[in-house]
Scaffold this motif. Structure first.
Motif, PDB file in Angstrom:
ATOM      1  N   ILE A   8       0.848  -1.185   0.000  1.00 17.24           N
ATOM      2  CA  ILE A   8       0.000   0.000   0.000  1.00 17.24           C
ATOM      3  C   ILE A   8       0.888   1.241   0.000  1.00 17.24           C
ATOM      4  CG2 ILE A   8      -1.786   1.278   1.240  1.00 17.24           C
ATOM      5  CD1 ILE A   8      -2.788  -1.332   2.395  1.00 17.24           C
ATOM      6  N   ASN A   9       0.843   2.001  -1.084  1.00 18.65           N
ATOM      7  CA  ASN A   9       1.608   3.254  -1.151  1.00 18.65           C
ATOM      8  C   ASN A   9       0.884   4.391  -0.454  1.00 18.65           C
ATOM      9  OD1 ASN A   9       2.290   2.392  -4.583  1.00 18.65           O
ATOM     10  ND2 ASN A   9       3.432   1.766  -2.778  1.00 18.65           N
ATOM     11  N   ARG A  10      -0.431   4.433  -0.622  1.00 17.34           N
ATOM     12  CA  ARG A  10      -1.275   5.445   0.018  1.00 17.34           C
ATOM     13  C   ARG A  10      -2.475   4.728   0.645  1.00 17.34           C
ATOM     14  NH1 ARG A  10       2.326   9.731  -0.635  1.00 17.34           N
ATOM     15  NH2 ARG A  10       2.098  10.785  -2.658  1.00 17.34           N
ATOM     16  N   LEU A  11      -2.770   5.063   1.887  1.00 16.12           N
ATOM     17  CA  LEU A  11      -3.879   4.428   2.605  1.00 16.12           C
ATOM     18  C   LEU A  11      -4.948   5.484   2.890  1.00 16.12           C
ATOM     19  CD1 LEU A  11      -5.186   2.073   4.144  1.00 16.12           C
ATOM     20  CD2 LEU A  11      -3.787   2.704   6.135  1.00 16.12           C
ATOM     21  N   TYR A  12      -6.182   5.209   2.433  1.00 14.01           N
ATOM     22  CA  TYR A  12      -7.313   6.111   2.651  1.00 14.01           C
ATOM     23  C   TYR A  12      -8.421   5.345   3.368  1.00 14.01           C
ATOM     24  CZ  TYR A  12      -4.937   8.771  -1.027  1.00 14.01           C
ATOM     25  OH  TYR A  12      -4.001   9.439  -1.776  1.00 14.01           O
ATOM     26  N   ILE A  13      -8.919   5.896   4.472  1.00  9.55           N
ATOM     27  CA  ILE A  13     -10.006   5.254   5.221  1.00  9.55           C
ATOM     28  C   ILE A  13     -11.105   6.285   5.458  1.00  9.55           C
ATOM     29  CG2 ILE A  13     -10.679   4.013   7.297  1.00  9.55           C
ATOM     30  CD1 ILE A  13      -7.832   3.061   7.602  1.00  9.55           C
ATOM     31  N   ASP A  14     -12.273   6.006   4.917  1.00  8.10           N
ATOM     32  CA  ASP A  14     -13.428   6.877   5.111  1.00  8.10           C
ATOM     33  C   ASP A  14     -14.217   6.368   6.318  1.00  8.10           C
ATOM     34  OD1 ASP A  14     -15.070   9.015   4.486  1.00  8.10           O
ATOM     35  OD2 ASP A  14     -16.291   7.877   3.068  1.00  8.10           O
ATOM     36  N   LEU A  70     -13.329   6.599   9.822  1.00 11.09           N
ATOM     37  CA  LEU A  70     -12.350   5.848  10.612  1.00 11.09           C
ATOM     38  C   LEU A  70     -12.928   5.339  11.919  1.00 11.09           C
ATOM     39  CD1 LEU A  70      -9.397   4.935  10.835  1.00 11.09           C
ATOM     40  CD2 LEU A  70      -8.867   7.149  11.893  1.00 11.09           C
ATOM     41  N   THR A  71     -13.896   6.034  12.508  1.00 12.41           N
ATOM     42  CA  THR A  71     -14.459   5.581  13.785  1.00 12.41           C
ATOM     43  C   THR A  71     -15.280   4.306  13.638  1.00 12.41           C
ATOM     44  OG1 THR A  71     -16.244   7.186  13.421  1.00 12.41           O
ATOM     45  CG2 THR A  71     -14.487   7.827  14.931  1.00 12.41           C
ATOM     46  N   HIS A  72     -15.486   3.809  12.431  1.00 11.01           N
ATOM     47  CA  HIS A  72     -16.144   2.522  12.240  1.00 11.01           C
ATOM     48  C   HIS A  72     -15.156   1.366  12.360  1.00 11.01           C
ATOM     49  CE1 HIS A  72     -19.642   4.442   9.720  1.00 11.01           C
ATOM     50  NE2 HIS A  72     -19.508   4.964  10.923  1.00 11.01           N
ATOM     51  N   PHE A  73     -13.865   1.679  12.497  1.00 14.22           N
ATOM     52  CA  PHE A  73     -12.821   0.664  12.557  1.00 14.22           C
ATOM     53  C   PHE A  73     -12.233   0.603  13.966  1.00 14.22           C
ATOM     54  CE2 PHE A  73     -13.280   1.789   8.195  1.00 14.22           C
ATOM     55  CZ  PHE A  73     -12.901   0.699   7.436  1.00 14.22           C
ATOM     56  N   THR A  74     -11.714  -0.561  14.336  1.00 11.05           N
ATOM     57  CA  THR A  74     -11.014  -0.693  15.608  1.00 11.05           C
ATOM     58  C   THR A  74      -9.569  -0.221  15.445  1.00 11.05           C
ATOM     59  OG1 THR A  74     -10.202  -2.941  15.226  1.00 11.05           O
ATOM     60  CG2 THR A  74     -12.427  -2.713  16.148  1.00 11.05           C
ATOM     61  N   GLU A  75      -8.929   0.064  16.562  1.00 13.17           N
ATOM     62  CA  GLU A  75      -7.544   0.502  16.508  1.00 13.17           C
ATOM     63  C   GLU A  75      -6.643  -0.608  15.973  1.00 13.17           C
ATOM     64  OE1 GLU A  75      -4.428   3.011  19.290  1.00 13.17           O
ATOM     65  OE2 GLU A  75      -5.861   1.668  20.263  1.00 13.17           O
ATOM     66  N   GLY A  76      -6.945  -1.858  16.325  1.00 15.31           N
ATOM     67  CA  GLY A  76      -6.148  -2.971  15.825  1.00 15.31           C
ATOM     68  C   GLY A  76      -6.211  -3.087  14.314  1.00 15.31           C
ATOM     69  N   GLU A  77      -7.387  -2.904  13.747  1.00 12.91           N
ATOM     70  CA  GLU A  77      -7.538  -2.961  12.292  1.00 12.91           C
ATOM     71  C   GLU A  77      -6.758  -1.836  11.626  1.00 12.91           C
ATOM     72  OE1 GLU A  77     -12.031  -4.873  12.629  1.00 12.91           O
ATOM     73  OE2 GLU A  77     -11.743  -2.722  12.270  1.00 12.91           O
ATOM     74  N   TYR A  78      -6.859  -0.653  12.184  1.00  7.17           N
ATOM     75  CA  TYR A  78      -6.130   0.492  11.622  1.00  7.17           C
ATOM     76  C   TYR A  78      -4.624   0.264  11.673  1.00  7.17           C
ATOM     77  CZ  TYR A  78      -4.392   5.308  11.243  1.00  7.17           C
ATOM     78  OH  TYR A  78      -3.718   6.441  10.878  1.00  7.17           O
ATOM     79  N   ASN A  79      -4.139  -0.172  12.827  1.00  2.00           N
ATOM     80  CA  ASN A  79      -2.699  -0.381  12.967  1.00  2.00           C
ATOM     81  C   ASN A  79      -2.200  -1.481  12.034  1.00  2.00           C
ATOM     82  OD1 ASN A  79      -2.234   1.627  14.876  1.00  2.00           O
ATOM     83  ND2 ASN A  79      -2.681   0.274  16.597  1.00  2.00           N
ATOM     84  N   LEU A 119      -3.505  -2.373   9.053  1.00  2.00           N
ATOM     85  CA  LEU A 119      -3.478  -1.853   7.684  1.00  2.00           C
ATOM     86  C   LEU A 119      -2.284  -0.927   7.472  1.00  2.00           C
ATOM     87  CD1 LEU A 119      -7.277  -1.160   7.079  1.00  2.00           C
ATOM     88  CD2 LEU A 119      -5.898  -3.018   6.136  1.00  2.00           C
ATOM     89  N   LYS A 120      -1.921  -0.177   8.504  1.00  2.00           N
ATOM     90  CA  LYS A 120      -0.756   0.700   8.386  1.00  2.00           C
ATOM     91  C   LYS A 120       0.541  -0.084   8.208  1.00  2.00           C
ATOM     92  CE  LYS A 120       0.096   4.012  11.026  1.00  2.00           C
ATOM     93  NZ  LYS A 120       0.474   4.280  12.417  1.00  2.00           N
ATOM     94  N   THR A 121       0.600  -1.324   8.704  1.00  4.41           N
ATOM     95  CA  THR A 121       1.832  -2.110   8.538  1.00  4.41           C
ATOM     96  C   THR A 121       2.060  -2.479   7.069  1.00  4.41           C
ATOM     97  OG1 THR A 121       0.763  -4.277   8.874  1.00  4.41           O
ATOM     98  CG2 THR A 121       1.544  -3.090  10.844  1.00  4.41           C
ATOM     99  N   ARG A 122       1.035  -2.363   6.243  1.00  2.00           N
ATOM    100  CA  ARG A 122       1.170  -2.685   4.815  1.00  2.00           C
ATOM    101  C   ARG A 122       1.681  -1.493   4.010  1.00  2.00           C
ATOM    102  NH1 ARG A 122       2.452  -6.943   4.952  1.00  2.00           N
ATOM    103  NH2 ARG A 122       2.794  -6.398   7.114  1.00  2.00           N
ATOM    104  N   LEU A 123       1.880  -0.351   4.666  1.00  2.00           N
ATOM    105  CA  LEU A 123       2.355   0.853   3.978  1.00  2.00           C
ATOM    106  C   LEU A 123       3.830   0.723   3.616  1.00  2.00           C
ATOM    107  CD1 LEU A 123       0.733   3.834   5.895  1.00  2.00           C
ATOM    108  CD2 LEU A 123       0.598   3.450   3.438  1.00  2.00           C
ATOM    109  N   ARG A 124       4.120   0.844   2.343  1.00  2.00           N
ATOM    110  CA  ARG A 124       5.505   0.880   1.890  1.00  2.00           C
ATOM    111  C   ARG A 124       5.512   1.325   0.438  1.00  2.00           C
ATOM    112  NH1 ARG A 124       4.262  -4.712   2.689  1.00  2.00           N
ATOM    113  NH2 ARG A 124       4.243  -5.924   0.754  1.00  2.00           N
ATOM    114  N   ALA A 125       6.667   1.782  -0.030  1.00  2.00           N
ATOM    115  CA  ALA A 125       6.772   2.249  -1.418  1.00  2.00           C
ATOM    116  C   ALA A 125       8.213   2.105  -1.884  1.00  2.00           C
ATOM    117  CB  ALA A 125       6.317   3.699  -1.541  1.00  2.00           C
TER     118      ALA A 125
END
Length: 485
Positions: A117-123, A125-134, A136-142
């Motif tokens: 994931i080069n860019r992460l967009y979440i519409d 965000l309060t519908h997601f848990t912190e674990g899910e957010y964290n 998905l962020k681990t997949r960020l790289r470019a």
């Protein structure tokens, strides 16, 4: 290639697009143009940077289809992209791809384990848990050849399963609009990851249809405060709608449960509430009881990772007990003290060195088994939070007790037990407060609720945290109580 898009960003949307922070949260109220802003940010960024893979998330696919996907497809000129219906990937002429995805649970997150994931967009965000957010962020790289740095862009309204952690991450730590670094410095000496919250309300969006604001004005009070004003102290499904943090009442103690600290009279008994936690926070709350039966929370020791909601410090109970004992020797020596805690701390099977209660007892800290009946305890808090005709309540909190002030108003109802608090939230302060209230029950029915005085209604809340000058004015740093001076 030169491309013209029919998009006129509002000043707040333009600030969102200009931000250089690593993580940005936009919105806070309905009608601020959140979905349009995040959809256009993803589209324009992908058109400007060839070969970028951007992932756009909503909780469910129908929500994704009716919001983000629709906004992008309506904004893109015909023939400019190829939308693969089976995968929901939009391929652009320059090799960039917008991946439209949904994520209903942690199990869905693992489907993206191999994603880049080069860019992460979440519409929303309060519908997601912190674990899910964290995760998905681990997949960020470019790859360096792309010439872009990974980043996160999100939108949100108050409320939802993620209300508490989103507020703790983006709202409480910094003023709106300010970019702040977290996590220290990297190996090159550069500032750590940066965050920014850009608030927007219906008043910031001139493109709305007539009557939209009037529709929000007609909502129930808590929902109105959340959606119309972006008030993070109120939202639909909130349990303790009575709770008020109004700076106008800090001194008078009228129509505000949060008050300025004061010196406690020597004869008032002290109660120590306790809810144990290891991977999740522990909470030690100190309460004084006045002769007329009012409870005052004057100090707390809360074992939560700084800047992270509902993440415990993983401290062993003996270490916690020693810190609590040190505080009491220094500040409460000679005071009459009653400890009340969750009965589970008396379970001998929970530790090799004995139960948690026994480890605390070795430090001179004793507890009674608290009455942990959930619904009666909840009703006791409701009764104490209710204001009488003069605007006085049966429970107050010193302004230095930030964990109580942050977490209690964020609690929402359990979807499976609609009368009870959802125990999957950050409810540890609530639990130990409940034990103390049950040890001091109110038997008389509460007086009728009084309206707020003119000019000081529930919509006029000062969110700025204030801390009083008091010997009990302390904070937690890495699990260690720190006192001024």
């Amino acid at each position: 290639m030169q491309l013209t898009l029919d998009y006129r960003p509002t000043p707040k949307q333009a600030a969102f697009h200009r931000s250089a922070a690593f993580e940005v949260l936009y919105g806070g109220a309905a009608g601020g143009g959140k979905t349009k802003a995040i959809a256009m940010e993803a589209l324009v960024d992908a058109l400007e940077h060839p070969g970028v893979h951007s992932y756009l998330f909503r909780r469910t696919y129908p929500e994704l289809r009716d919001t983000l996907l629709r906004e992008v497809m309506e904004s893109l000129p015909p023939g400019m992209g190829n939308l693969r219906q089976t995968t929901h990937d939009l391929e652009l002429p320059n090799g960039s791809v917008l991946h439209f995805r949904h994520c209903r649970s942690m199990a869905d997150c693992y489907r993206y384990q191999g994603a880049e994931i080069n860019r992460l967009y979440i519409d929303e965000l309060t519908h997601f848990t912190e674990g899910e957010y964290n995760y998905l962020k681990t997949r960020l790289r470019a790859k360096a050849s792309l010439g872009v740095s990974p980043r996160v862009r999100c939108t949100a309204n108050p409320g939802g399963v993620g209300h508490a952690w989103v507020r703790a991450r983006f709202i409480d730590p910094m003023p709106p609009g300010e970019v702040r670094a977290f996590g220290g410095k990297d190996g090159r000496g550069q500032a750590g990851q940066t965050r920014q919250y850009i608030p927007a309300t219906v008043a910031d969006n001139p493109h709305l249809a007539a009557g939209y604001r009037e529709e929000l004005e007609q909502k129930p009070p808590a929902l109105r405060r959340a959606l119309l004003l972006g008030d993070w102290n109120a939202f639909e499904g909130q349990v303790f709608e009575e709770f008020r943090d109004d700076a106008a009442g800090y001194r008078s103690r009228r129509f505000s449960h949060v008050i300025d600290p004061f010196d406690l009279p020597a004869g008032w008994p002290i109660y120590r509430g306790f809810d144990w936690g290891y991977t999740r926070p522990f909470s030690v709350g100190y309460w004084a009881k006045s002769p007329d039966g009012v409870l005052y929370r004057f100090f707390e020791i809360y074992g939560c990772r700084p800047g992270e909601a509902d993440r415990g410090l993983r401290m062993d109970p003996r270490t916690v007990a020693r810190q609590v004992a040190a505080f009491e020797r220094e500040n409460l020596a000679g005071r009459r003290m009653v400890g009340v805690a969750d009965p589970s701390i008396f379970d001998e099977s929970r530790g090799e060195d004995g139960c948690v209660a026994a480890l605390f007892a070795r430090e001179g800290l004793y507890f009674e088994k608290g009455d942990n009946r959930r619904l009666p305890g909840k009703m006791q808090l409701h009764a104490r939070l209710r204001f009488d005709e003069q605007g006085l309540a049966g429970l107050y909190v010193f302004s230095c007790c930030r964990a109580f002030i942050r977490t209690l108003p964020a609690l929402c109802y359990d979807p499976l037990r609609p009368e009870d608090v959802d125990s999957d939230q950050e409810d540890h302060v609530y639990d130990e407060a409940r034990y103390v209230c049950m040890a001091n029950p109110l038997y008389t029915p509460p007086p009728p609720a009084a309206p707020h005085p003119p000019g000081g209604g529930p919509l006029e809340i000062d969110p700025a945290p204030l801390r009083g000058n008091s010997p009990y004015d302390a904070m937690m740093i890495g699990g260690t109580p720190v006192w001024p001076g």
